[in-house]
Write a protein that holds these residues in place. Structure first.
Motif, PDB file in Angstrom:
ATOM      1  N   GLN A 268      44.166  55.061  47.005  1.00  0.00           N
ATOM      2  CA  GLN A 268      44.971  53.926  47.900  1.00  0.00           C
ATOM      3  C   GLN A 268      46.298  54.839  48.486  1.00  0.00           C
ATOM      4  O   GLN A 268      46.415  54.588  49.611  1.00  0.00           O
TER       5      GLN A 268
ATOM      6  N   ILE B 196      35.271  44.263  41.320  1.00  0.00           N
ATOM      7  CA  ILE B 196      35.533  44.576  42.638  1.00  0.00           C
ATOM      8  C   ILE B 196      34.316  44.026  43.424  1.00  0.00           C
ATOM      9  O   ILE B 196      33.167  44.300  42.906  1.00  0.00           O
TER      10      ILE B 196
ATOM     11  N   ASN C 103      32.345  43.173  47.151  1.00  0.00           N
ATOM     12  CA  ASN C 103      32.223  43.600  48.437  1.00  0.00           C
ATOM     13  C   ASN C 103      31.315  42.686  49.474  1.00  0.00           C
ATOM     14  O   ASN C 103      30.217  42.405  48.827  1.00  0.00           O
TER      15      ASN C 103
ATOM     16  N   PHE D 221      44.723  46.034  51.991  1.00  0.00           N
ATOM     17  CA  PHE D 221      43.612  46.647  51.526  1.00  0.00           C
ATOM     18  C   PHE D 221      42.866  45.462  51.045  1.00  0.00           C
ATOM     19  O   PHE D 221      41.426  45.759  50.684  1.00  0.00           O
ATOM     20  N   GLY D 222      42.999  44.138  50.865  1.00  0.00           N
ATOM     21  CA  GLY D 222      42.598  43.254  49.984  1.00  0.00           C
ATOM     22  C   GLY D 222      43.570  42.480  49.018  1.00  0.00           C
ATOM     23  O   GLY D 222      44.892  42.573  49.268  1.00  0.00           O
TER      24      GLY D 222
ATOM     25  N   THR E  67      38.050  43.450  49.086  1.00  0.00           N
ATOM     26  CA  THR E  67      38.837  44.397  49.675  1.00  0.00           C
ATOM     27  C   THR E  67      38.305  44.457  51.220  1.00  0.00           C
ATOM     28  O   THR E  67      37.317  43.683  51.619  1.00  0.00           O
ATOM     29  N   THR E  68      39.337  44.518  52.265  1.00  0.00           N
ATOM     30  CA  THR E  68      39.131  44.465  53.702  1.00  0.00           C
ATOM     31  C   THR E  68      37.903  45.527  53.933  1.00  0.00           C
ATOM     32  O   THR E  68      37.118  45.302  54.718  1.00  0.00           O
ATOM     33  N   TYR E  69      37.907  46.696  53.276  1.00  0.00           N
ATOM     34  CA  TYR E  69      37.082  47.739  53.669  1.00  0.00           C
ATOM     35  C   TYR E  69      35.451  47.280  53.508  1.00  0.00           C
ATOM     36  O   TYR E  69      34.727  47.912  54.197  1.00  0.00           O
TER      37      TYR E  69
END
Length: 484
Positions: free
Chosen positions: A61, A93, A95, A365-366, A391-393
Motif C-alpha cells: 500500500q 478480500i 474483488n 483504495f477501498g 478494493t477499487t482496484y
C-alpha cells in the motif's frame, strides 16, 4: 449391609447415567461444532499469528502497488475471494462488481463499517463514519441537504472566487511550484470558507495534517508517539470548533424570526447547527462531523486534481481536446464573468479526463467492513466478526470491465458503466456524500488553470506513495507560465 450395598449401587448407577448424559452432550456439541467447522471458508494464507500478512499489505500500500504486489498475486493463486489476516483480524478480500454490490448494498444488514480505533478516536466517535443505521441516515440527510442542487448552485460562485484568489496569491509571478501543495491549500480553504463559512487561520492546515498522520497509527498514547501528537492536534481543533459552533448557535437563535431559523442555504455548518438546535443531533456530533468532512473533502480532492494534471501533462492530445472545451465556454462569457452550474455541466470531456485519472489513481483504495452475521457468498462462509475488504482496484484494473485497463483513455467514459464498477467515491449507503462538491472543485480549478497558465511536470515519473493517503512523493513540482 444390603441396604448400604443397594445405596452404593444406586449412586453408582446414577453417576454412570450422569456420565453417559454428559458424554452425549459433549458428543453432540462436538458434532455441531464439526458441522460448523466444515463450512467452507475462503481459500488463502493467514500467515503468522496476529501479524498475518499485515507487513506485506502495508508495504504494498505504501508503494501504491496494493493491487499489483498484494491483491493480484493472491487472485491468481486463490481466486477473486480469499482470506488473509491483517492487524490481528481474520479478513476476506473480495474483488469484482458483484462482490462490491453484495457487500456495499448490504451495509447495516450483513456488514458494518469497520475502521481502526485510531481513526475513530481522531475523527470522532460521533462522526458519520462511526454511525450505523438510523443515526447514519439522519446525519447523511443533513449533509445531503446542504449539497443538494440549490446548495451546489449557490456555492459555485464562492468556489470560483476562491480559485481565482488562490491563483492570484500563489501562482502569479511564479516559475515553479508544488501543484499538490497548492491544491491542498485551495481545497482546504474551500471546505472551510465556502462550505462551512469559517475563516481559515494561519497554521490550521498544518494542525489538521498532524491529525491525519495518526489515523492509522497504533493507539499508543505515549508522549512523542504519532498517535499522541495527533490527539493533541485534534484537541486544538476541537477547542476552536466548540467556540465556532456555539457562536453560530447564538447567532441563529437570535435570528429565529427569520424564515428557516437563519439557515444559510447550502452552508453546511448552518444545517448542522440547525439540527442541533432542533435536538436532532448533539454538539459533539456537529464537531466530529465537521472534522471528518474537512478531511474527506480536501485530501482526496487535492490528490484527484493532481492526478488529472499528471495525465494531461503526459497526453498532449487529451489536453488539446480539453482546452478547446474550456475555450468554447469562455467564448460565451463576458470578460470577468464567473462560471455557473450550467457552464460546469458543459465540461463533459474534462470530467471524462478526471474520471479516467481517478480510475487509474483512485483517491481511496477501498474500505473495511465487519460481518455482523455468518455470510454465505459464492459458496463460502464468512464467519461473523471477520473483516471484509473491497478494493477499487478489483474493478478499476480489471479487463473484464475496462478494456486495456492500464492505458489512459478518457473516451471510455462516453458510455455509462454498470453500478459498482467505478468506485472512486465508494458505493452503497456510505457512498461519499460530498462527491458532487469534489466534482465542482476539480472542474472549476481545471478551468481557471488551463485558461490562464501553461503547465509542465518537472518529474513525469514521480512515484505515488501512501502515508496514509495517496500523494505524489515530491509534491508534484510543475513549471508554469501565463498563457498569451
Amino acid at each position: 449391609m444390603a441396604l448400604y450395598i443397594s445405596f452404593l449401587l444406586s449412586n453408582w448407577m446414577f453417576s454412570l447415567l450422569a456420565a453417559v448424559v454428559l458424554a452425549l452432550i459433549i458428543l453432540l456439541k462436538h458434532k455441531k461444532n464439526s458441522i460448523k467447522n466444515r463450512k467452507k471458508l475462503p481459500p488463502g494464507d493467514v500467515g503468522l499469528p496476529w501479524i498475518g500478512e499485515t507487513i506485506e499489505f502495508f508495504q504494498a500500500q505504501r508503494n501504491n502497488r496494493l493491487f499489483e504486489d498484494f491483491v493480484q498475486p493472491r487472485i491468481t493463486k486463490h481466486g477473486k475471494i480469499f482470506k488473509t489476516r491483517l492487524l490481528g483480524s481474520q479478513t476476506v478480500i473480495v474483488n469484482g462488481a458483484e462482490a462490491n454490490r453484495f457487500f456495499l448494498s448490504n451495509e447495516f444488514r450483513l456488514v458494518i463499517s469497520s475502521w481502526p480505533s485510531s481513526s475513530v478516536q481522531l475523527m470522532g466517535k460521533d462522526c458519520i463514519m462511526a454511525k450505523q443505521g438510523e443515526q447514519h441516515r439522519c446525519l447523511r440527510g443533513i449533509i445531503a441537504t446542504a449539497l443538494n442542487h440549490a446548495g451546489l448552485e449557490s456555492i459555485v460562485p464562492k468556489i470560483c472566487s476562491s480559485v481565482q484568489l488562490h491563483l492570484d496569491t500563489y501562482w502569479r509571478g511564479q516559475d515553479t511550484l508544488s501543484l499538490y501543495r497548492s491544491t491542498k491549500i485551495l481545497t482546504f480553504t474551500i471546505v472551510f470558507e465556502c462550505l462551512l463559512g469559517i475563516n481559515v487561520k494561519a497554521g490550521l492546515l498544518t494542525t489538521f495534517e498532524r491529525v491525519l498522520e495518526g489515523v492509522f497509527a497504533p493507539t499508543i498514547n505515549f508522549p512523542g508517539s504519532r498517535f499522541w501528537r495527533a490527539k493533541k492536534a485534534r484537541q486544538e481543533i476541537e477547542k476552536m470548533l466548540v467556540n465556532v459552533v456555539r457562536e453560530k448557535r447564538n447567532e441563529m437563535e437570535s435570528n429565529r424570526n427569520m424564515e428557516g431559523g437563519g439557515e444559510e442555504e447550502g452552508m453546511l455548518l448552518s444545517q448542522l447547527v440547525a439540527a442541533m438546535i432542533r435536538g436532532d443531533i448533539t454538539e459533539h456530533e456537529v464537531i466530529d462531523n465537521v472534522v471528518l468532512l474537512v478531511f474527506a473533502a480536501h485530501d482526496t480532492t487535492s490528490f484527484s486534481i493532481a492526478m488529472t494534471f499528471k495525465m494531461l501533462a503526459q497526453y498532449s492530445n487529451c489536453y488539446s481536446f480539453l482546452l478547446q472545451e474550456h475555450a468554447d465556454i469562455i467564448r460565451n462569457k463576458r470578460p470577468g464573468e464567473i462560471l455557473t452550474l450550467e457552464d460546469i455541466k458543459k465540461m463533459k470531456y474534462t470530467w471524462q479526463v478526471a474520471r479516467e485519472s481517478m480510475r487509474l489513481y483512485p483517491p481511496i483504495f477501498g474500505s473495511f467492513r465487519k460481518a455482523v452475521a455468518d455470510i454465505e457468498y459464492e459458496g463460502y462462509t464468512i464467519p461473523k466478526g471477520w473483516k471484509v475488504l473491497w478494493t477499487t482496484y478489483g474493478t478499476h484494473y480489471n479487463a473484464e470491465y475496462f478494456e486495456d485497463p492500464l492505458s489512459f483513455n478518457p473516451s471510455r467514459f462516453e458510455e455509462a458503466f454498470p453500478p459498482y464498477v467505478f468506485l472512486p467515491f465508494g458505493g452503497g449507503p456510505r457512498v461519499c456524500a460530498g462527491y458532487q462538491l469534489a466534482k465542482l472543485n476539480i472542474l472549476i480549478f481545471v478551468h481557471y488553470v488551463v485558461t490562464r497558465y501553461n503547465c509542465s511536470l518537472l518529474d513525469p515519473n514521480e512515484p505515488i506513495t501512501m502515508d496514509p493517503l495517496p500523494s505524489p512523493s515530491y509534491g508534484m513540482p510543475i513549471k508554469i507560465s501565463p498563457t498569451l
